[in-house]
Motif scaffolding. Sequence first.
Motif, short mmCIF file in Angstrom:
data_model
loop_
_atom_site.label_atom_id
_atom_site.label_comp_id
_atom_site.label_asym_id
_atom_site.label_seq_id
_atom_site.Cartn_x
_atom_site.Cartn_y
_atom_site.Cartn_z
N VAL A 1 0.83 -1.21 0.00
CA VAL A 1 0.00 0.00 0.00
C VAL A 1 0.86 1.25 0.00
CG1 VAL A 1 -1.80 1.28 1.22
CG2 VAL A 1 -1.86 -1.22 1.18
N PHE A 2 1.89 1.28 0.83
CA PHE A 2 2.77 2.45 0.91
C PHE A 2 3.40 2.74 -0.46
CE2 PHE A 2 3.68 1.34 5.64
CZ PHE A 2 2.48 1.92 6.01
N GLN A 3 3.76 1.69 -1.18
CA GLN A 3 4.38 1.89 -2.49
C GLN A 3 3.42 2.51 -3.50
OE1 GLN A 3 6.64 -1.55 -4.03
NE2 GLN A 3 6.69 -2.35 -1.94
N LYS A 4 2.12 2.38 -3.25
CA LYS A 4 1.12 2.92 -4.15
C LYS A 4 0.72 4.37 -3.80
CE LYS A 4 -1.33 -1.46 -5.21
NZ LYS A 4 -1.89 -1.23 -6.55
N MET A 5 0.97 4.80 -2.57
CA MET A 5 0.48 6.09 -2.10
C MET A 5 1.24 7.26 -2.73
SD MET A 5 0.06 5.19 1.95
CE MET A 5 0.18 6.93 2.40
N THR A 6 0.53 8.08 -3.47
CA THR A 6 1.17 9.23 -4.12
C THR A 6 1.18 10.46 -3.22
OG1 THR A 6 -0.94 9.79 -5.18
CG2 THR A 6 0.62 8.44 -6.44
N THR A 7 0.35 10.44 -2.17
CA THR A 7 0.39 11.50 -1.16
C THR A 7 0.34 10.84 0.22
OG1 THR A 7 -2.02 11.76 -1.23
CG2 THR A 7 -0.70 13.26 -2.59
N PRO A 8 1.08 11.35 1.19
CA PRO A 8 1.15 10.69 2.51
C PRO A 8 -0.02 11.09 3.41
CG PRO A 8 2.64 12.55 2.46
CD PRO A 8 2.02 12.47 1.10
N THR A 9 -1.24 10.75 3.01
CA THR A 9 -2.41 11.08 3.80
C THR A 9 -3.19 9.82 4.15
OG1 THR A 9 -3.88 11.34 1.89
CG2 THR A 9 -2.62 13.28 2.59
N ARG A 10 -3.96 9.90 5.21
CA ARG A 10 -4.78 8.77 5.63
C ARG A 10 -5.84 8.43 4.58
NH1 ARG A 10 -5.53 10.83 11.92
NH2 ARG A 10 -3.67 9.81 12.80
N ASP A 11 -6.41 9.46 3.94
CA ASP A 11 -7.40 9.22 2.89
C ASP A 11 -6.79 8.42 1.74
OD1 ASP A 11 -9.99 10.70 3.56
OD2 ASP A 11 -8.51 12.27 3.91
N GLU A 12 -5.61 8.83 1.31
CA GLU A 12 -4.93 8.13 0.22
C GLU A 12 -4.58 6.71 0.63
OE1 GLU A 12 -2.61 7.77 -3.52
OE2 GLU A 12 -4.36 8.88 -2.83
N PHE A 13 -4.18 6.54 1.88
CA PHE A 13 -3.85 5.20 2.37
C PHE A 13 -5.07 4.28 2.27
CE2 PHE A 13 -4.19 2.20 5.90
CZ PHE A 13 -3.09 1.40 5.66
N MET A 14 -6.22 4.73 2.76
CA MET A 14 -7.42 3.89 2.73
C MET A 14 -7.85 3.59 1.30
SD MET A 14 -8.07 2.97 5.80
CE MET A 14 -9.59 2.09 5.38
N LYS A 15 -7.70 4.55 0.41
CA LYS A 15 -8.06 4.31 -1.00
C LYS A 15 -7.19 3.22 -1.60
CE LYS A 15 -6.53 6.77 -4.43
NZ LYS A 15 -6.20 7.86 -5.39
N GLU A 16 -5.89 3.30 -1.37
CA GLU A 16 -4.97 2.31 -1.96
C GLU A 16 -5.06 0.97 -1.24
OE1 GLU A 16 -3.68 2.62 -4.70
OE2 GLU A 16 -3.68 4.78 -5.04
N LEU A 17 -5.41 0.98 0.05
CA LEU A 17 -5.56 -0.28 0.77
C LEU A 17 -6.62 -1.16 0.12
CD1 LEU A 17 -4.92 -2.06 3.29
CD2 LEU A 17 -6.71 -0.79 4.50
N ARG A 18 -7.62 -0.57 -0.45
CA ARG A 18 -8.73 -1.31 -1.06
C ARG A 18 -8.41 -1.81 -2.47
NH1 ARG A 18 -12.44 -2.38 3.02
NH2 ARG A 18 -12.70 -0.53 4.33
N THR A 19 -7.17 -1.70 -2.91
CA THR A 19 -6.83 -2.08 -4.29
C THR A 19 -5.93 -3.31 -4.40
OG1 THR A 19 -4.85 -0.66 -4.41
CG2 THR A 19 -6.97 0.36 -4.96
N ILE A 20 -5.63 -3.95 -3.27
CA ILE A 20 -4.71 -5.10 -3.29
C ILE A 20 -5.49 -6.36 -3.70
CG2 ILE A 20 -3.06 -6.46 -1.98
CD1 ILE A 20 -2.28 -3.53 -2.31
N SER A 21 -5.04 -7.02 -4.74
CA SER A 21 -5.75 -8.20 -5.24
C SER A 21 -4.78 -9.31 -5.57
CB SER A 21 -6.56 -7.82 -6.50
OG SER A 21 -7.24 -8.94 -7.02
N ASP A 22 -5.13 -10.54 -5.16
CA ASP A 22 -4.34 -11.74 -5.47
C ASP A 22 -2.87 -11.57 -5.09
OD1 ASP A 22 -4.18 -14.38 -6.35
OD2 ASP A 22 -3.56 -13.80 -8.36
N PHE A 23 -2.63 -10.99 -3.93
CA PHE A 23 -1.26 -10.78 -3.45
C PHE A 23 -0.83 -11.98 -2.61
CE2 PHE A 23 1.43 -8.91 0.08
CZ PHE A 23 2.60 -8.89 -0.67
#
Length: 420
Positions: free
Chosen positions: A357-379
Amino acid sequence: MNMRRTARNAVGIVAVAAVALALAGCARGGTDNGGGGGSAAPTSPGVTDTTLTIGITTPLSGATAGPGTCTVAGVTAYFGAKNADGGVKFGDGKTRKIEIKALDDGYDPQKAKANYDQLKDSVFLMGMGLGTPTNRAWREAATADKVPQVLVETGDPIFSDQSQSPWQLGFVPTYLNEGEAFGKLLAASGSDHKVAVLSQNDDYGKGYVEGFKKGIEGASNITIVKELTYEATDTSVDGQLTEMAATKADVFFNAMSITPLVISALQKAQQLNWKPSWFLPSNTSSPGAILTPGKASAFPGVYSVAFSASASSPAFADDADMKAFLSNLKTYANYPDVPAFPHCIWSYMSGAVLDQVFQKMTTPTRDEFMKELRTISDFQAPLMLPDTAVDTTVDGQPAVSSVVVQKYNGKGYDTVSSFG
């Protein structure tokens, strides 16, 4: 695992985390909002251009200290190794070291809420902590404060329901996922079985029983002959075991979360000469910490479910990921033993998910973190079993929802496809 040693390890982890946090504070140069070095980019509390801090409230003392300590040790080991290699490169191009601050809640909901209140303004996110009542105690507050409460080690489905918990996400399979897997395995046996059910009198126990009943729905070969409950604060379940033994049920569905009670239940059943097959939740089925002292080999079968490798199983002794995990656990989390509980590996996996998730975050905000957290698939996180994966994209499901059923072989577990 030796409880005295576990408690000592817990203190060591907290001390290391506190020192790391203090050093991180120095690196911030005294900034109040965590913005870091005058950077113009928007940020949230607990993050600078060089560090990000994670908070954990979990039981580091009391009856659940063994698995609770693991929830800190695993993620500390994962990011300790990453920090030693320079840190994590975030999607905004900056490389940050990850710091951990852990507080003991003793499996007490009030303490867990107090810990959250203490940590919320100084950490970027909170998570990995063990327990349904303890995580529920601050869920609404975290939602109101918009603080991520993620990859928590509870199978309570409310943490994965975005309409009720938009700032939450569970990590481990829900209680319903596990209970249903047991029920389906038993129903598919084709032979008649009488089942006795003992469950914790809260959402934990109710979820397992609901899932089990869903798994046997429509199966005429399965009869539940007795259902009893116990309280998480109880020190004995001998009375319940005596009642259940009288039913002569050949299967015992035992939805218990308290390690000492599971051990005593195994021992009491043998004293009563009642030897059914057992179904145990994943978090209280450790071969070394529970089944060996409980002399579980006396029963015809002890079944559990899993999605991760077992550190104590000889089958994984030569696995490269397992060797790295055990080395990192000792080096960076001050945890010298082979963990008897799966929670160490679970939180290590959670570290790997957060890394993604951290590698995906383009801005260091909690909102951005939660958005990217929901995008992990088949990891495929380190140490995941075949046919399981991390998928955070399905509303209503935790990060891991797939499990395999396993049977105790006297030392570890073998994956099985049928009951018997």
